[in-house]
Scaffold this motif. Structure first.
Motif, PDB file in Angstrom:
ATOM      1  N   THR A  93       0.843  -1.188   0.000  1.00 51.84           N
ATOM      2  CA  THR A  93       0.000   0.000   0.000  1.00 51.84           C
ATOM      3  C   THR A  93       0.884   1.245   0.000  1.00 51.84           C
ATOM      4  O   THR A  93       2.084   1.168  -0.295  1.00 51.84           O
ATOM      5  CB  THR A  93      -0.984  -0.021   1.189  1.00 51.84           C
ATOM      6  OG1 THR A  93      -1.936   1.030   1.053  1.00 51.84           O
ATOM      7  CG2 THR A  93      -0.262   0.101   2.512  1.00 51.84           C
ATOM      8  N   ASP A  94       0.305   2.386   0.311  1.00 53.44           N
ATOM      9  CA  ASP A  94       1.069   3.626   0.317  1.00 53.44           C
ATOM     10  C   ASP A  94       0.667   4.473   1.515  1.00 53.44           C
ATOM     11  O   ASP A  94      -0.312   4.188   2.203  1.00 53.44           O
ATOM     12  CB  ASP A  94       0.847   4.393  -0.995  1.00 53.44           C
ATOM     13  CG  ASP A  94      -0.619   4.591  -1.306  1.00 53.44           C
ATOM     14  OD1 ASP A  94      -1.326   5.178  -0.462  1.00 53.44           O
ATOM     15  OD2 ASP A  94      -1.079   4.172  -2.387  1.00 53.44           O
ATOM     16  N   SER A  95       1.440   5.516   1.758  1.00 53.38           N
ATOM     17  CA  SER A  95       1.170   6.350   2.919  1.00 53.38           C
ATOM     18  C   SER A  95      -0.117   7.138   2.759  1.00 53.38           C
ATOM     19  O   SER A  95      -0.702   7.589   3.741  1.00 53.38           O
ATOM     20  CB  SER A  95       2.342   7.302   3.169  1.00 53.38           C
ATOM     21  OG  SER A  95       2.361   8.350   2.228  1.00 53.38           O
ATOM     22  N   ALA A  96      -0.560   7.308   1.513  1.00 50.28           N
ATOM     23  CA  ALA A  96      -1.816   8.020   1.281  1.00 50.28           C
ATOM     24  C   ALA A  96      -2.972   7.296   1.961  1.00 50.28           C
ATOM     25  O   ALA A  96      -3.791   7.907   2.651  1.00 50.28           O
ATOM     26  CB  ALA A  96      -2.082   8.142  -0.216  1.00 50.28           C
ATOM     27  N   LEU A  98      -2.644   4.955   4.321  1.00 48.05           N
ATOM     28  CA  LEU A  98      -2.369   4.883   5.751  1.00 48.05           C
ATOM     29  C   LEU A  98      -2.697   6.207   6.439  1.00 48.05           C
ATOM     30  O   LEU A  98      -2.982   6.242   7.633  1.00 48.05           O
ATOM     31  CB  LEU A  98      -0.902   4.511   5.986  1.00 48.05           C
ATOM     32  CG  LEU A  98      -0.477   3.131   5.460  1.00 48.05           C
ATOM     33  CD1 LEU A  98       1.006   2.889   5.732  1.00 48.05           C
ATOM     34  CD2 LEU A  98      -1.324   2.020   6.069  1.00 48.05           C
ATOM     35  N   GLY A  99      -2.678   7.282   5.668  1.00 48.74           N
ATOM     36  CA  GLY A  99      -3.040   8.590   6.202  1.00 48.74           C
ATOM     37  C   GLY A  99      -4.489   8.689   6.615  1.00 48.74           C
ATOM     38  O   GLY A  99      -4.878   9.624   7.329  1.00 48.74           O
ATOM     39  N   ASN A 100      -5.307   7.731   6.189  1.00 44.25           N
ATOM     40  CA  ASN A 100      -6.699   7.694   6.648  1.00 44.25           C
ATOM     41  C   ASN A 100      -6.767   7.371   8.137  1.00 44.25           C
ATOM     42  O   ASN A 100      -7.782   7.646   8.793  1.00 44.25           O
ATOM     43  CB  ASN A 100      -7.493   6.646   5.862  1.00 44.25           C
ATOM     44  CG  ASN A 100      -7.717   7.037   4.413  1.00 44.25           C
ATOM     45  OD1 ASN A 100      -7.909   8.212   4.108  1.00 44.25           O
ATOM     46  ND2 ASN A 100      -7.688   6.070   3.517  1.00 44.25           N
ATOM     47  N   ILE A 105       1.146  10.804   8.277  1.00 44.02           N
ATOM     48  CA  ILE A 105       1.975   9.896   7.478  1.00 44.02           C
ATOM     49  C   ILE A 105       1.714  10.045   5.983  1.00 44.02           C
ATOM     50  O   ILE A 105       2.544   9.661   5.152  1.00 44.02           O
ATOM     51  CB  ILE A 105       1.771   8.434   7.943  1.00 44.02           C
ATOM     52  CG1 ILE A 105       2.999   7.589   7.612  1.00 44.02           C
ATOM     53  CG2 ILE A 105       0.514   7.818   7.337  1.00 44.02           C
ATOM     54  CD1 ILE A 105       2.975   6.202   8.246  1.00 44.02           C
ATOM     55  N   ALA A 106       0.586  10.638   5.625  1.00 40.69           N
ATOM     56  CA  ALA A 106       0.242  10.831   4.209  1.00 40.69           C
ATOM     57  C   ALA A 106       1.227  11.725   3.477  1.00 40.69           C
ATOM     58  O   ALA A 106       1.295  11.699   2.240  1.00 40.69           O
ATOM     59  CB  ALA A 106      -1.169  11.404   4.089  1.00 40.69           C
ATOM     60  N   VAL A 107       2.010  12.509   4.203  1.00 42.16           N
ATOM     61  CA  VAL A 107       2.938  13.433   3.536  1.00 42.16           C
ATOM     62  C   VAL A 107       3.906  12.712   2.608  1.00 42.16           C
ATOM     63  O   VAL A 107       4.378  13.294   1.628  1.00 42.16           O
ATOM     64  CB  VAL A 107       3.756  14.274   4.553  1.00 42.16           C
ATOM     65  CG1 VAL A 107       2.850  15.162   5.377  1.00 42.16           C
ATOM     66  CG2 VAL A 107       4.614  13.388   5.449  1.00 42.16           C
ATOM     67  N   GLY A 141      -3.985  -1.437  14.385  1.00 39.22           N
ATOM     68  CA  GLY A 141      -3.730  -2.826  14.004  1.00 39.22           C
ATOM     69  C   GLY A 141      -2.926  -3.018  12.746  1.00 39.22           C
ATOM     70  O   GLY A 141      -2.906  -4.108  12.178  1.00 39.22           O
ATOM     71  N   LEU A 142      -2.221  -1.976  12.294  1.00 43.99           N
ATOM     72  CA  LEU A 142      -1.463  -2.048  11.052  1.00 43.99           C
ATOM     73  C   LEU A 142       0.030  -1.956  11.333  1.00 43.99           C
ATOM     74  O   LEU A 142       0.533  -0.908  11.746  1.00 43.99           O
ATOM     75  CB  LEU A 142      -1.877  -0.909  10.107  1.00 43.99           C
ATOM     76  CG  LEU A 142      -3.308  -0.962   9.583  1.00 43.99           C
ATOM     77  CD1 LEU A 142      -3.676   0.345   8.900  1.00 43.99           C
ATOM     78  CD2 LEU A 142      -3.490  -2.131   8.621  1.00 43.99           C
TER      79      LEU A 142
END
Length: 330
Positions: A93-96, A98-100, A105-107, A141-142
């Motif tokens: 996946t990507d930080s985008a 995970l930013g949810n 972290i989305a930066v 949980g990630l």
């Protein structure tokens, strides 16, 4: 009872304990099913396969990884939710996305945030990034195994040249359905359209979208050269990928298995990333032969300035500045 009998019973008991321990160890086997959306010919897929082989060899079969390409286990967002519930599944996946869960972290997937593999390696050790990863594991949980996997630089693939943000005005550009992706593409001048990876080709055929923003190595596998004629080298996002699994599943693994999983992830990720960066020029040349036109004289200064708006809209400008300061990026 004679001394011999007592000794014999002691020996038998010891053997029984040893056999019981061996049996317990033999039963301690784990399987991780790893999902990604890319096709089987993508460099990442082979990289994941190599990662899996290395982990299985290092744990002597105690931890087996089965790799599934083309979203065979399901779409990314659904898989992430299963991971959060403790399933023995992994996802590229990507930080985008995970930013949810941890907005800052989305930066990492914001416009022009990182631009070299060394910068990617540096942010992995940055205190702010370590804190965010701990929060992802403890609260959501990630577990981030590693994020040494870089797919290259994202460019705009369309049917017209794009040299500045104004050239994107009115163009519907497919991008993943996460706030940083949507706001980044909007800030750069286009109209973002959320769409699954596998829906892009028919979406272009049916004119539901006018283009995509992807890395060079995505184009041959998806045969996008059949429906798109131009690539504009904006390099607006260095695509850093995160490998995540359930923190519950990770915590259930023996310590040595955890170490193997992380270290082999880092090794395979760096090797695959270097291979991809080297392969980009070959793919580019092949796409030109197939009729695509490359626009490389884009106004990157204008795109950089425009892209800053995405960080401001999402209120993660401070997070960007904090990480840049920690890695010494101006």
């Amino acid at each position: 009872m004679t001394g011999f009998s007592r000794n014999w019973l002691s020996i038998c008991a010891a053997i029984g304990v040893a056999l019981g321990a061996s049996a317990a160890q033999a039963q301690e086997k784990f399987t991780l099913r790893f999902n990604h959306v890319l096709g089987p010919k993508e460099p990442f897929h082979q990289g994941f396969v190599e990662w899996a082989k290395a982990v299985e060899a290092r744990t002597k079969g105690g931890l087996k990884m089965d790799v599934f390409h083309s979203a065979q286990l399901g779409v990314e967002e659904d898989i992430i939710e299963q991971i959060r519930q403790g399933a023995n599944i992994g996802q590229n996946t990507d930080s985008a996305r995970l930013g949810n869960y941890v907005p800052g972290i989305a930066v990492v997937n914001g416009p022009y945030f990182v631009e070299t593999l060394d910068e990617v390696a540096a942010i992995a050790k940055a205190p702010t990034m370590v804190k965010w990863q701990d929060e992802l594991a403890a609260k959501h949980g990630l577990k981030v195994v590693c994020f040494d996997w870089v797919q290259g630089y994202r460019h705009f693939f369309t049917n017209k040249p794009v040299r500045n943000p104004q050239d994107l005005a009115g163009l519907r550009i497919r991008t993943p359905p996460a706030p940083i992706w949507q706001q980044s593409i909007k800030a750069l001048g286009a109209a973002p359209v959320a769409m699954a990876f596998g829906e892009m080709y028919p979406g272009l055929q049916q004119k539901a979208i006018d283009g995509v923003e992807l890395v060079y190595n995505n184009i041959p596998g998806g045969r996008f050269y059949e429906v798109l004629s131009h690539v504009s080298e904006t390099a607006h996002i260095m695509l850093v990928n995160f490998q995540v699994i359930s923190s519950k599943f990770y915590d259930s693994l023996p310590k040595e298995y955890q170490t193997a999983l992380v270290e082999e992830c880092q090794k395979a990720g760096r090797a695959t990333s270097e291979q991809i960066m080297a392969l980009e020029q070959k793919v580019k040349a092949d796409l030109i032969k197939r009729g695509m036109t490359v626009t490389d004289n884009v106004d990157k200064a204008a795109f950089r300035k425009a892209g800053d708006a995405a960080y401001d809209v999402l209120n993660i400008g401070d997070a960007k500045r904090a990480l840049h300061k920690e890695i010494g990026k101006q």
